[in-house]
Write an enzyme that holds these catalytic residues in place. Structure first.
Site, PDB file in Angstrom:
ATOM      1  N   TRP A 130       0.814  -1.217   0.000  1.00 46.67           N
ATOM      2  CA  TRP A 130       0.000   0.000   0.000  1.00 46.67           C
ATOM      3  C   TRP A 130       0.849   1.270   0.000  1.00 46.67           C
ATOM      4  O   TRP A 130       0.318   2.359  -0.184  1.00 46.67           O
ATOM      5  CB  TRP A 130      -0.871   0.012   1.277  1.00 46.67           C
ATOM      6  CG  TRP A 130      -0.033  -0.336   2.469  1.00 46.67           C
ATOM      7  CD1 TRP A 130       0.131  -1.578   3.012  1.00 46.67           C
ATOM      8  CD2 TRP A 130       0.840   0.527   3.195  1.00 46.67           C
ATOM      9  NE1 TRP A 130       1.053  -1.547   4.035  1.00 46.67           N
ATOM     10  CE2 TRP A 130       1.496  -0.250   4.162  1.00 46.67           C
ATOM     11  CE3 TRP A 130       1.149   1.893   3.131  1.00 46.67           C
ATOM     12  CZ2 TRP A 130       2.433   0.271   5.051  1.00 46.67           C
ATOM     13  CZ3 TRP A 130       2.073   2.419   4.003  1.00 46.67           C
ATOM     14  CH2 TRP A 130       2.700   1.612   4.955  1.00 46.67           C
ATOM     15  N   LYS A 154      -2.925  -8.392  -7.179  1.00 43.99           N
ATOM     16  CA  LYS A 154      -3.525  -8.566  -5.847  1.00 43.99           C
ATOM     17  C   LYS A 154      -2.922  -7.448  -4.996  1.00 43.99           C
ATOM     18  O   LYS A 154      -1.745  -7.484  -4.625  1.00 43.99           O
ATOM     19  CB  LYS A 154      -3.168  -9.943  -5.257  1.00 43.99           C
ATOM     20  CG  LYS A 154      -3.729 -10.165  -3.848  1.00 43.99           C
ATOM     21  CD  LYS A 154      -2.773  -9.684  -2.779  1.00 43.99           C
ATOM     22  CE  LYS A 154      -3.315  -9.795  -1.384  1.00 43.99           C
ATOM     23  NZ  LYS A 154      -4.173  -8.669  -1.003  1.00 43.99           N
ATOM     24  N   HIS A 155      -3.717  -6.425  -4.746  1.00 47.36           N
ATOM     25  CA  HIS A 155      -3.194  -5.264  -4.021  1.00 47.36           C
ATOM     26  C   HIS A 155      -3.443  -5.420  -2.522  1.00 47.36           C
ATOM     27  O   HIS A 155      -4.270  -6.228  -2.090  1.00 47.36           O
ATOM     28  CB  HIS A 155      -3.871  -3.991  -4.548  1.00 47.36           C
ATOM     29  CG  HIS A 155      -2.922  -2.826  -4.627  1.00 47.36           C
ATOM     30  ND1 HIS A 155      -1.891  -2.639  -3.731  1.00 47.36           N
ATOM     31  CD2 HIS A 155      -2.844  -1.761  -5.486  1.00 47.36           C
ATOM     32  CE1 HIS A 155      -1.222  -1.539  -4.044  1.00 47.36           C
ATOM     33  NE2 HIS A 155      -1.771  -0.989  -5.110  1.00 47.36           N
ATOM     34  N   GLU A 228      10.720  -7.858  -3.982  1.00 44.87           N
ATOM     35  CA  GLU A 228      11.199  -6.542  -3.523  1.00 44.87           C
ATOM     36  C   GLU A 228      10.724  -6.394  -2.085  1.00 44.87           C
ATOM     37  O   GLU A 228       9.543  -6.148  -1.840  1.00 44.87           O
ATOM     38  CB  GLU A 228      10.583  -5.424  -4.384  1.00 44.87           C
ATOM     39  CG  GLU A 228      10.981  -5.449  -5.839  1.00 44.87           C
ATOM     40  CD  GLU A 228      12.423  -5.021  -6.068  1.00 44.87           C
ATOM     41  OE1 GLU A 228      13.139  -4.691  -5.106  1.00 44.87           O
ATOM     42  OE2 GLU A 228      12.838  -5.038  -7.235  1.00 44.87           O
ATOM     43  N   CYS A 262      10.473   1.541   1.584  1.00 49.83           N
ATOM     44  CA  CYS A 262      11.507   0.508   1.722  1.00 49.83           C
ATOM     45  C   CYS A 262      12.897   1.108   1.579  1.00 49.83           C
ATOM     46  O   CYS A 262      13.821   0.719   2.264  1.00 49.83           O
ATOM     47  CB  CYS A 262      11.292  -0.575   0.666  1.00 49.83           C
ATOM     48  SG  CYS A 262      11.159   0.093  -1.004  1.00 49.83           S
TER      49      CYS A 262
HETATM   50  P1  NAP Z   1       2.950  -7.004   3.490  1.00 52.89           P
HETATM   51  O1  NAP Z   1       2.156  -7.155   4.700  1.00 52.89           O
HETATM   52  O2  NAP Z   1       3.935  -8.031   3.141  1.00 52.89           O
HETATM   53  O3  NAP Z   1       1.897  -6.790   2.297  1.00 52.89           O
HETATM   54  C1  NAP Z   1       2.301  -6.656   0.957  1.00 52.89           C
HETATM   55  C2  NAP Z   1       1.342  -7.416   0.069  1.00 52.89           C
HETATM   56  O4  NAP Z   1       1.479  -8.810   0.332  1.00 52.89           O
HETATM   57  C3  NAP Z   1      -0.122  -7.094   0.322  1.00 52.89           C
HETATM   58  O5  NAP Z   1      -0.815  -7.168  -0.886  1.00 52.89           O
HETATM   59  C4  NAP Z   1      -0.551  -8.205   1.259  1.00 52.89           C
HETATM   60  O6  NAP Z   1      -1.931  -8.448   1.198  1.00 52.89           O
HETATM   61  C5  NAP Z   1       0.225  -9.370   0.704  1.00 52.89           C
HETATM   62  N1  NAP Z   1       0.506 -10.442   1.657  1.00 52.89           N
HETATM   63  C6  NAP Z   1       0.765 -10.333   2.973  1.00 52.89           C
HETATM   64  N2  NAP Z   1       1.025 -11.553   3.489  1.00 52.89           N
HETATM   65  C7  NAP Z   1       0.931 -12.446   2.467  1.00 52.89           C
HETATM   66  C8  NAP Z   1       1.072 -13.848   2.364  1.00 52.89           C
HETATM   67  N3  NAP Z   1       1.396 -14.601   3.414  1.00 52.89           N
HETATM   68  N4  NAP Z   1       0.882 -14.425   1.173  1.00 52.89           N
HETATM   69  C9  NAP Z   1       0.573 -13.687   0.096  1.00 52.89           C
HETATM   70  N5  NAP Z   1       0.409 -12.359   0.132  1.00 52.89           N
HETATM   71  C10 NAP Z   1       0.600 -11.722   1.297  1.00 52.89           C
HETATM   72  O7  NAP Z   1       3.787  -5.643   3.489  1.00 52.89           O
HETATM   73  P2  NAP Z   1       3.306  -4.238   3.964  1.00 52.89           P
HETATM   74  O8  NAP Z   1       3.454  -4.134   5.439  1.00 52.89           O
HETATM   75  O9  NAP Z   1       1.993  -3.908   3.398  1.00 52.89           O
HETATM   76  O10 NAP Z   1       4.379  -3.332   3.199  1.00 52.89           O
HETATM   77  C11 NAP Z   1       5.485  -2.863   3.811  1.00 52.89           C
HETATM   78  C12 NAP Z   1       6.707  -3.713   3.498  1.00 52.89           C
HETATM   79  O11 NAP Z   1       6.942  -3.672   2.093  1.00 52.89           O
HETATM   80  C13 NAP Z   1       7.942  -3.119   4.141  1.00 52.89           C
HETATM   81  O12 NAP Z   1       8.763  -4.142   4.626  1.00 52.89           O
HETATM   82  C14 NAP Z   1       8.609  -2.417   2.964  1.00 52.89           C
HETATM   83  O13 NAP Z   1       9.976  -2.198   3.143  1.00 52.89           O
HETATM   84  C15 NAP Z   1       8.296  -3.327   1.845  1.00 52.89           C
HETATM   85  N6  NAP Z   1       8.429  -2.639   0.552  1.00 52.89           N
HETATM   86  C16 NAP Z   1       9.453  -2.997  -0.272  1.00 52.89           C
HETATM   87  C17 NAP Z   1       9.639  -2.329  -1.466  1.00 52.89           C
HETATM   88  C18 NAP Z   1      10.762  -2.683  -2.389  1.00 52.89           C
HETATM   89  O14 NAP Z   1      10.705  -2.288  -3.548  1.00 52.89           O
HETATM   90  N7  NAP Z   1      11.770  -3.404  -1.964  1.00 52.89           N
HETATM   91  C19 NAP Z   1       8.753  -1.311  -1.842  1.00 52.89           C
HETATM   92  C20 NAP Z   1       7.724  -0.976  -0.970  1.00 52.89           C
HETATM   93  C21 NAP Z   1       7.566  -1.665   0.217  1.00 52.89           C
HETATM   94  P3  NAP Z   1      -2.926  -7.974   2.388  1.00 52.89           P
HETATM   95  O15 NAP Z   1      -2.852  -6.496   2.436  1.00 52.89           O
HETATM   96  O16 NAP Z   1      -4.238  -8.497   1.950  1.00 52.89           O
HETATM   97  O17 NAP Z   1      -2.400  -8.611   3.640  1.00 52.89           O
END
Ligand code: NAP
Length: 454
Positions: A130, A154-155, A228, A262
């Site tokens: 998000w 899948k957002h 990522e 990130c």
């Molecule tokens: P997240 O909880 O991992 O969620 C990201 C996406 O993954 C969402 O669509 C989420 O869906 C889905 N998801 C979560 N658990 C899952 C699972 N077990 N299986 C399949 N899909 C799953 O991450 P966040 O807290 O929203 O985002 C922050 C993280 O993203 C931070 O660690 C940040 O550093 C990282 N990030 C990395 C980059 C990069 O380019 N390296 C860029 C931006 C962010 P739901 O919302 O439905 O749970």
């Protein structure tokens, strides 16, 4: 069960969505497969016309989708509008460069002719976060579609308005149906989609556990992935740097996107010769940032996107202080409603404190004094993550040392780490693998077919 977008500034429900049923998801996958068979045969010119149109659609929505994005996840309005414009840039970048990036590669062999041709592979699932609700998706979608693949999104469950708007970009631009579809599903439904025969690959931007889960399922199905993931990027300041510029960059790098990026600089290592001056200016600058309504003019920091993020950050700060870190800023009075956290700097957190080892997703900087660049690099590398890194110095030897020794996917000298359609983007270690953007990004999901003509 319905899913709601909640305004993080006041905790009010903005909109409620009904998730897609299994039947609807299955229909979307069937549509993706069916339309891929035509889309893969289109020319680069045909794709480029539509992708340039997508850029225009994005720009035409800056004034309505920008505020909607700020309301949905809390980022200051100017940054939300800037994000939409950056998405238009990546669309135009791939419209212009896809054909060159994917041109045949001739190879001299004993055959009369041999070359590598880059062919699409089919429907690709993108699981997205998000924090940059449009940018993360477009930096996947623009190269994927220009390569001749089709996309399924899948957002994150808190930004489904953005997810539906993104699907509309491609519809409004005139892409054939099925080229890009949003699946309104929770994370518990991802496994079935990844395992589905019709889905050929997956990319995930998000947390480590989510990445590990999707990659292991895809691995089980022998499907390629790009991950990522998170980062605790180091920002090193050496005595030869322009100190005022370094302070300004440090503040921007730590607090962009309300600190929820990130590639935000999170751990700051400053040489002892300039440490006190840097710290005092850093404190002044962070204190001056305006926390408030993300839609109001002049706001630097809006609310954090979710209650759990704010609570986790507050806990990380408290634990770090309990472990011995010094908090350099007072938390001002903030509205009771909404998920606020004002900028903070933690000085000299011990190595076992969350501020030293974990990703902190909010406007909290961790600051340490170092005696040399070698020590700064050792400390920077003492992290499970390796996404980006920044070094402020005018010394050529120090630049070379930092480029050689920092264990990260990028090193930016005298600037913050930033994604750019022209530059490869990605990490090492727990920050993930694979690269997005540039020629690397469009080759992530490609069949590099070897052709040999006797
Ligand atoms: P997240 O909880 O991992 O969620 C990201 C996406 O993954 C969402 O669509 C989420 O869906 C889905 N998801 C979560 N658990 C899952 C699972 N077990 N299986 C399949 N899909 C799953 O991450 P966040 O807290 O929203 O985002 C922050 C993280 O993203 C931070 O660690 C940040 O550093 C990282 N990030 C990395 C980059 C990069 O380019 N390296 C860029 C931006 C962010 P739901 O919302 O439905 O749970």
């Amino acid at each position: 069960m319905s899913v709601s977008s909640i305004n993080p500034a006041n905790e009010e429900v903005i909109e409620t969505f009904t998730p897609h049923t299994e039947v609807e998801v299955d229909a979307a996958l069937a549509k993706a497969e069916e339309h891929y068979s035509n889309w893969r045969l289109t020319t680069f010119d045909e794709r480029a016309k539509l992708m340039n149109k997508a850029a225009e659609v994005l720009e035409s929505h800056v004034d309505d989708w920008g505020p909607a994005m700020s309301r949905e996840m809390g980022k200051p309005l100017a940054q939300a509008q800037g994000e939409l414009k950056k998405c238009a840039w990546v669309c135009r970048h791939y419209a212009e460069n896809a054909e060159t990036y994917l041109k045949d590669e001739p190879i001299k062999t004993d055959a009369s002719k041999a070359f590598v041709r880059h062919l699409p592979i089919g429907p690709v699932l993108a699981v997205m976060p998000w924090n940059f609700p449009y940018w993360q998706v477009f930096r996947f979608a623009a190269p994927a579609l220009m390569a001749g693949n089709v996309g399924l999104l899948k957002h994150a469950s808190n930004v489904w308005r953005s997810a539906l708007n993104i699907e509309d970009v491609f519809k409004e631009a005139g892409f054939p149906e099925g080229c890009f579809q949003t699946l309104l599903i929770g994370s518990d439904k991802v496994e079935k989609v990844v395992r589905d025969r019709r889905v050929r690959a997956a990319t995930l931007t998000g947390s480590g556990p989510a990445g590990a889960s999707v990659a292991s399922i895809a691995g089980d199905e022998i499907k390629p992935t790009v991950l990522e993931l998170g980062g605790t990027d180091a920002f090193i300041v050496m005595p030869s740097a322009d100190l005022d510029a370094a302070v300004d960059t440090a503040i921007d790098a730590r607090t962009q996107n309300n600190g929820q990026s990130c590639i935000a600089a999170k751990r700051f290592f400053v040489h002892g010769d300039i440490y006190d001056e840097f710290r005092d200016k850093f404190v002044e600058g962070m204190k001056a940032l305006k926390v408030g309504d993300p839609l109001a003019d002049g706001t630097n920091i809006g609310p954090l996107a979710m209650k759990s993020i704010r609570d986790d950050l507050a806990e990380q700060v408290d634990k770090s202080v309990a472990a011995g870190a010094r908090a350099l800023l007072d938390q001002p009075d903030l509205p009771e409603k909404g998920w606020w956290y004002a900028p903070q700097i933690l000085e000299e957190a011990p190595e076992n404190a969350p501020a030293a080892k974990d990703e902190m997703f909010g406007p909290v900087a961790s600051l340490w004094k170092v005696t040399s660049l070698t020590q700064a690099i050792e400390r920077a590398n003492d992290s499970p993550f390796g996404l980006g890194s920044s070094v402020c110095t005018t010394d050529k030897g120090e630049m070379e040392q930092a480029i050689r020794d920092l264990d990260a996917g990028s090193t930016f000298i005298n600037s913050k780490v930033a994604s750019d359609p022209r530059l490869p983007f990605g990490g090492v270690k727990a920050s993930g693998y694979g690269r997005e953007l540039s020629s690397d990004g469009i080759r992530a999901f490609i069949n590099r077919k070897t052709v040999s003509i006797a």
